[in-house]
Design an enzyme around this catalytic site. Structure first.
Site, mmCIF file in Angstrom:
data_model
loop_
_atom_site.group_PDB
_atom_site.id
_atom_site.type_symbol
_atom_site.label_atom_id
_atom_site.label_comp_id
_atom_site.label_asym_id
_atom_site.label_seq_id
_atom_site.Cartn_x
_atom_site.Cartn_y
_atom_site.Cartn_z
ATOM 1 N N PHE A 26 1.606 -21.611 -31.493
ATOM 2 C CA PHE A 26 0.822 -20.937 -32.529
ATOM 3 C C PHE A 26 -0.630 -20.866 -32.071
ATOM 4 O O PHE A 26 -1.404 -21.799 -32.268
ATOM 5 C CB PHE A 26 0.946 -21.678 -33.863
ATOM 6 C CG PHE A 26 0.289 -20.964 -35.007
ATOM 7 C CD1 PHE A 26 0.892 -19.853 -35.575
ATOM 8 C CD2 PHE A 26 -0.925 -21.388 -35.512
ATOM 9 C CE1 PHE A 26 0.297 -19.186 -36.635
ATOM 10 C CE2 PHE A 26 -1.532 -20.733 -36.574
ATOM 11 C CZ PHE A 26 -0.915 -19.628 -37.133
ATOM 12 N N GLU A 61 2.123 -9.236 -37.745
ATOM 13 C CA GLU A 61 3.240 -8.662 -36.996
ATOM 14 C C GLU A 61 3.718 -9.539 -35.836
ATOM 15 O O GLU A 61 4.697 -9.207 -35.159
ATOM 16 C CB GLU A 61 2.857 -7.277 -36.460
ATOM 17 C CG GLU A 61 2.688 -6.216 -37.521
ATOM 18 C CD GLU A 61 1.353 -6.281 -38.270
ATOM 19 O OE1 GLU A 61 1.300 -5.808 -39.418
ATOM 20 O OE2 GLU A 61 0.362 -6.822 -37.711
ATOM 21 N N GLU A 87 -13.728 -11.524 -47.842
ATOM 22 C CA GLU A 87 -14.064 -11.731 -49.248
ATOM 23 C C GLU A 87 -12.845 -11.677 -50.167
ATOM 24 O O GLU A 87 -12.965 -11.907 -51.364
ATOM 25 C CB GLU A 87 -15.088 -10.685 -49.679
ATOM 26 C CG GLU A 87 -16.415 -10.840 -48.940
ATOM 27 C CD GLU A 87 -17.414 -9.769 -49.328
ATOM 28 O OE1 GLU A 87 -17.157 -8.999 -50.278
ATOM 29 O OE2 GLU A 87 -18.463 -9.708 -48.673
ATOM 30 N N VAL A 94 -7.725 -14.515 -37.072
ATOM 31 C CA VAL A 94 -7.883 -14.112 -38.466
ATOM 32 C C VAL A 94 -9.151 -14.771 -38.985
ATOM 33 O O VAL A 94 -9.285 -15.995 -38.961
ATOM 34 C CB VAL A 94 -6.660 -14.515 -39.318
ATOM 35 C CG1 VAL A 94 -6.814 -14.018 -40.746
ATOM 36 C CG2 VAL A 94 -5.372 -13.984 -38.698
ATOM 37 N N ILE A 95 -10.082 -13.932 -39.427
ATOM 38 C CA ILE A 95 -11.383 -14.410 -39.893
ATOM 39 C C ILE A 95 -11.464 -14.168 -41.397
ATOM 40 O O ILE A 95 -11.200 -13.060 -41.873
ATOM 41 C CB ILE A 95 -12.520 -13.682 -39.149
ATOM 42 C CG1 ILE A 95 -12.366 -13.932 -37.640
ATOM 43 C CG2 ILE A 95 -13.885 -14.137 -39.653
ATOM 44 C CD1 ILE A 95 -13.223 -13.047 -36.764
ATOM 45 N N HIS A 98 -6.670 -11.789 -48.585
ATOM 46 C CA HIS A 98 -5.859 -11.260 -47.486
ATOM 47 C C HIS A 98 -5.710 -12.281 -46.364
ATOM 48 O O HIS A 98 -4.631 -12.434 -45.783
ATOM 49 C CB HIS A 98 -6.489 -9.961 -46.961
ATOM 50 C CG HIS A 98 -5.659 -9.276 -45.938
ATOM 51 N ND1 HIS A 98 -5.999 -9.251 -44.610
ATOM 52 C CD2 HIS A 98 -4.495 -8.588 -46.053
ATOM 53 C CE1 HIS A 98 -5.083 -8.583 -43.946
ATOM 54 N NE2 HIS A 98 -4.155 -8.166 -44.795
#
Length: 158
Positions: A118, A63, A90, A86-87, A93
């Site tokens: 960024f 977002e 599995e 962002v990690i 995504h």
């Protein structure tokens, strides 16, 4: 020949917008703290009553682009910093979120002629994210330095 560079000496004149993802807030709060510390040490007012720095929270890194775009239309900023974490999990995504967030942020920056830094950490593990958010180094500080440099540079070019 003219050479243009950003300056760190007139940072106190900048107007900075920060859009930050709430997802993985253990990490993003630390990055935000490092970012605000750097801005403050370079002369910006980071208090709650500040007219120089605005912070917008969004649910996740996906977002960030729409929030940055809306923020930039509402007020005039010299630079915007997009913060997130962002990690990898599995599923795929992670790849979708990073791809769309980075493309969206770049597009919004180019459309508005305002730099967007960024500042989205992309890591494979929580440990890597923690190391980049303060255990070894706080990249929030680096993102703020990039913002000061780019905000100053664009002001000089205009």
């Amino acid at each position: 020949m003219a050479i243009f560079e950003g300056s760190f000496t007139n940072a106190s004149t900048l107007k900075v917008g920060i859009v930050i993802a709430r997802f993985n807030d253990l990490i993003t709060n630390k990055i935000l703290s490092g970012c605000l510390d750097c801005l403050k040490r370079h002369g910006l007012d980071t208090s709650e009553l500040s007219n120089q720095v605005d912070i917008v929270w969004v649910p996740g890194s996906f977002e960030l682009p729409i929030a940055a775009k809306t923020l930039m239309k509402k007020k005039s900023y010299d630079v915007v910093i997009a913060l997130g974490a962002v990690i990898r999990g599995e599923t795929s995504h992670y790849d979708v979120v990073i791809s769309e967030a980075s493309k969206g942020i770049s597009q919004v920056s180019n459309e508005n002629n305002i730099p967007i830094i960024f500042g989205v950490l992309t890591t494979d593990t929580m440990q890597q994210a923690l190391e980049r958010a303060g255990i070894k180094n706080n990249l929030g500080w680096n993102y703020a330095l990039q913002a000061i440099e780019m905000g100053s540079l664009i002001k000089n070019l205009n």
